[in-house]
Design a protein around this motif. Structure first.
Motif, PDB file in Angstrom:
ATOM      1  N   ILE B  25       5.546   4.045  15.689  1.00 45.79           N
ATOM      2  CA  ILE B  25       6.033   2.752  15.231  1.00 45.79           C
ATOM      3  C   ILE B  25       6.727   2.012  16.354  1.00 45.79           C
ATOM      4  N   LEU B 159      11.749   6.332   3.767  1.00 47.32           N
ATOM      5  CA  LEU B 159      10.777   5.255   3.731  1.00 47.32           C
ATOM      6  C   LEU B 159       9.468   5.671   4.378  1.00 47.32           C
ATOM      7  N   MET B 163       5.767   5.903   2.832  1.00 45.78           N
ATOM      8  CA  MET B 163       4.639   5.174   3.415  1.00 45.78           C
ATOM      9  C   MET B 163       3.478   6.128   3.674  1.00 45.78           C
ATOM     10  N   LEU B 166       1.705   6.712   0.482  1.00 48.32           N
ATOM     11  CA  LEU B 166       0.878   5.559   0.151  1.00 48.32           C
ATOM     12  C   LEU B 166      -0.367   5.514   1.008  1.00 48.32           C
ATOM     13  N   LYS B 179       4.002  -0.214  10.131  1.00 41.58           N
ATOM     14  CA  LYS B 179       4.366  -0.557   8.759  1.00 41.58           C
ATOM     15  C   LYS B 179       3.659  -1.818   8.298  1.00 41.58           C
ATOM     16  N   ALA B 180       3.649  -2.815   9.172  1.00 45.45           N
ATOM     17  CA  ALA B 180       3.140  -4.113   8.735  1.00 45.45           C
ATOM     18  C   ALA B 180       1.678  -4.024   8.333  1.00 45.45           C
ATOM     19  N   GLY B 181       0.884  -3.371   9.166  1.00 41.97           N
ATOM     20  CA  GLY B 181      -0.529  -3.259   8.850  1.00 41.97           C
ATOM     21  C   GLY B 181      -0.771  -2.502   7.567  1.00 41.97           C
ATOM     22  N   LEU B 183       1.291  -2.146   5.091  1.00 37.51           N
ATOM     23  CA  LEU B 183       1.712  -2.953   3.957  1.00 37.51           C
ATOM     24  C   LEU B 183       0.656  -3.984   3.617  1.00 37.51           C
ATOM     25  N   ASP B 184       0.074  -4.544   4.651  1.00 39.05           N
ATOM     26  CA  ASP B 184      -1.032  -5.479   4.438  1.00 39.05           C
ATOM     27  C   ASP B 184      -2.135  -4.842   3.615  1.00 39.05           C
ATOM     28  N   ILE B 186      -2.019  -2.272   1.736  1.00 38.98           N
ATOM     29  CA  ILE B 186      -1.600  -1.935   0.379  1.00 38.98           C
ATOM     30  C   ILE B 186      -1.616  -3.173  -0.497  1.00 38.98           C
ATOM     31  N   ILE B 187      -1.116  -4.260   0.057  1.00 39.22           N
ATOM     32  CA  ILE B 187      -1.084  -5.490  -0.722  1.00 39.22           C
ATOM     33  C   ILE B 187      -2.498  -5.918  -1.088  1.00 39.22           C
ATOM     34  N   ASN B 188      -3.377  -5.865  -0.098  1.00 40.84           N
ATOM     35  CA  ASN B 188      -4.764  -6.244  -0.380  1.00 40.84           C
ATOM     36  C   ASN B 188      -5.373  -5.367  -1.453  1.00 40.84           C
TER      37      ASN B 188
END
Lengths: 162, 300
Positions: B25, B159, B163, B166, B179-181, B183-184, B186-188
């Motif tokens: 990270i 956390l 992650m 997930l 994290k950002a990718g 989360l992306d 997961i959101i999608n």
């Protein structure tokens, strides 16, 4: 007498209480809830106007009721029961825009981006905004799984009858 | 030097914590962190902060190198909270000296701005506390006490653990790092699932009058055979399903329906019993996307 009682007691507890995998439990509950509800809808309604919305309503309701161990299901139930007009969990058009925007956005604070995405994720999860981040991450996992199972159930219901 | 080596070894034994995910990270910050970290170490005496340090050179944690850091004498006391990650190579004294010089410079620059007591006694009496394999948390300026940093570290660990879980659930997360990718992704995924549900319910509402619900009693039995465990907590399992043990009458129709909706299948064959319900989450995901889009339009 005592032996009988003891035997009875022994019988009450199953040896492996968790033998049934939870996914089965979920889907069983789900279909058992949804199908009669749909039947009922079928019989009751006359106009087809509110049809889609009420079906969605029933679908969401079935989801919430079959996954009652999780926090998000409570929130979902609240939402459903509080509103007469059934709520939709997503609106596809706005989400499409959101996805496009996200890919184009670069730069800015890394932490800020992550926070923003967390917030978006919270919006997706029913009740997510009332949870803190850690809790939400855990609940999202459950929610995803239940959604997956729900899609499979719905697919088979639809496909079965066509 | 021997003493310091022994101390170092002791320290290593006490605290062996590795979290490679942090290195993933925090990749790019490494070099800058190094200098800042060094300066922190030199100046901070009682407020030992925990550091996050990324080795860009090898990524190899098992190497040993010794940096002669300008340590303050109270190292041992504060070791509990001071985590320094350095490579150790014995015999690279030149490098050490160079780094030392650099360190002096940076320390001079930052000394005035450092909070806490600065006990910069001797630069040469520095004992080495550079150890490897620790979980390092970024030291922020003004991060107050040990408890805070420890608590924050624990929080971050939690956390990242979640992650990871997930990552196992959501297909396609393995390729993305950070994290950002993730989360992306997961959101999608959640959005696509929700869209799929919406679409299916719409389809259902259209078909509703014609539905024959007797069939669905059979399909519930089919479900029983078809699903793997869904853990109560965050699930780590994929959607692999094995129906080979449960031959069913209606499975054929379901096979076709599933195969139609899931275009790319790892099943490949026309094997009815086993292949029908082997749903790879990855393929499901891909086809959820394509399927929902295409059939959504077809409905209109």
């Amino acid at each position: 007498m005592e032996r009988q009682i003891i035997n009875k007691k022994k019988r009450v507890f199953s040896v492996e209480p968790n033998k049934i995998p939870p996914s089965e439990v979920f889907t069983r509950k789900y279909t058992r809830l949804l199908v009669p509800a749909l039947k009922k809808l079928n019989m009751n309604k006359n106009s087809s106007q509110a049809n889609q919305l009420t079906v969605k309503h029933e679908v969401d309701m079935a989801l919430a009721l079959s996954a009652q161990e999780f926090a998000w299901s409570r929130f979902l139930l609240q939402k459903l029961s509080s509103s007469n007009n059934p709520t939709t969990t997503t609106s596809s058009s706005s989400n499409g825009i959101r996805i496009q925007k996200r890919s184009g956005k670069e730069g800015g604070d890394e932490d800020g981006e992550i926070e923003e995405k967390m917030r978006e994720l919270q919006k997706l999860l029913p009740g997510g905004e009332e949870m803190n981040v850690e809790e939400m991450l855990g609940e999202i996992g459950n929610y995803i799984k239940c959604l997956e199972l729900q899609t499979i159930a719905l697919k088979s219901i639809v496909e079965d009858t066509t | 030097m021997d003493l310091s080596v022994l101390e170092r070894v002791k320290w290593l034994q006490q605290q062996q914590m590795v979290s490679p995910e942090f290195f993933e990270i925090l990749g790019s910050d490494g070099r800058e962190e190094l200098k800042r970290v060094e300066s922190y170490l030199g100046n901070n005496n009682d407020e030992w902060q925990s550091f996050r340090h990324y080795e860009t050179i090898d990524g190899c944690i098992s190497r040993t190198s010794s940096f002669q850091m300008e340590q303050v004498k109270n190292n041992e006391e504060n070791r509990a909270t001071a985590l320094q990650h350095k490579r150790k190579t014995e015999g690279k004294t030149e490098k050490i000296e160079n780094k030392k010089n650099k360190k002096i410079k940076t320390e001079d620059e930052t000394e005035s701005s450092m909070k806490g007591k600065s006990n910069m006694s001797n630069s040469e009496t520095s004992s080495e506390i550079q150890k490897r394999d620790y979980i390092h948390v970024r030291a922020r300026r003004g991060e107050a006490t040990d408890r805070h940093s420890l608590a924050e570290r624990a929080r971050r660990e939690k956390l990242s653990k979640k992650m990871k879980c997930l990552q196992d659930i959501v297909p396609g997360c393995n390729k993305v790092t950070g994290k950002a990718g993730m989360l992306d992704e997961i959101i999608n995924y959640v959005q696509s699932l929700q869209q799929q549900v919406e679409f299916l319910s719409m389809k259902l509402s259209v078909l509703n009058p014609e539905l024959d619900y007797h069939i669905n009693e059979l399909s519930t039995k089919q479900f029983q055979a078809c699903f793997t465990d869904l853990p109560e907590a965050v699930s780590k399992q994929s959607m692999m399903v094995d129906a080979s043990s449960f031959p069913l009458q209606h499975q054929e129709s379901l096979d076709y329906s599933v195969i139609n909706s899931i275009q790319t299948t790892t099943l490949g064959s026309k094997d009815q019993t086993s292949s029908g319900w082997e749903i790879h989450s990855q393929s499901l995901y891909n086809n959820l996307r394509t399927d929902s889009d295409s059939s959504f339009f077809s409905l209109k």
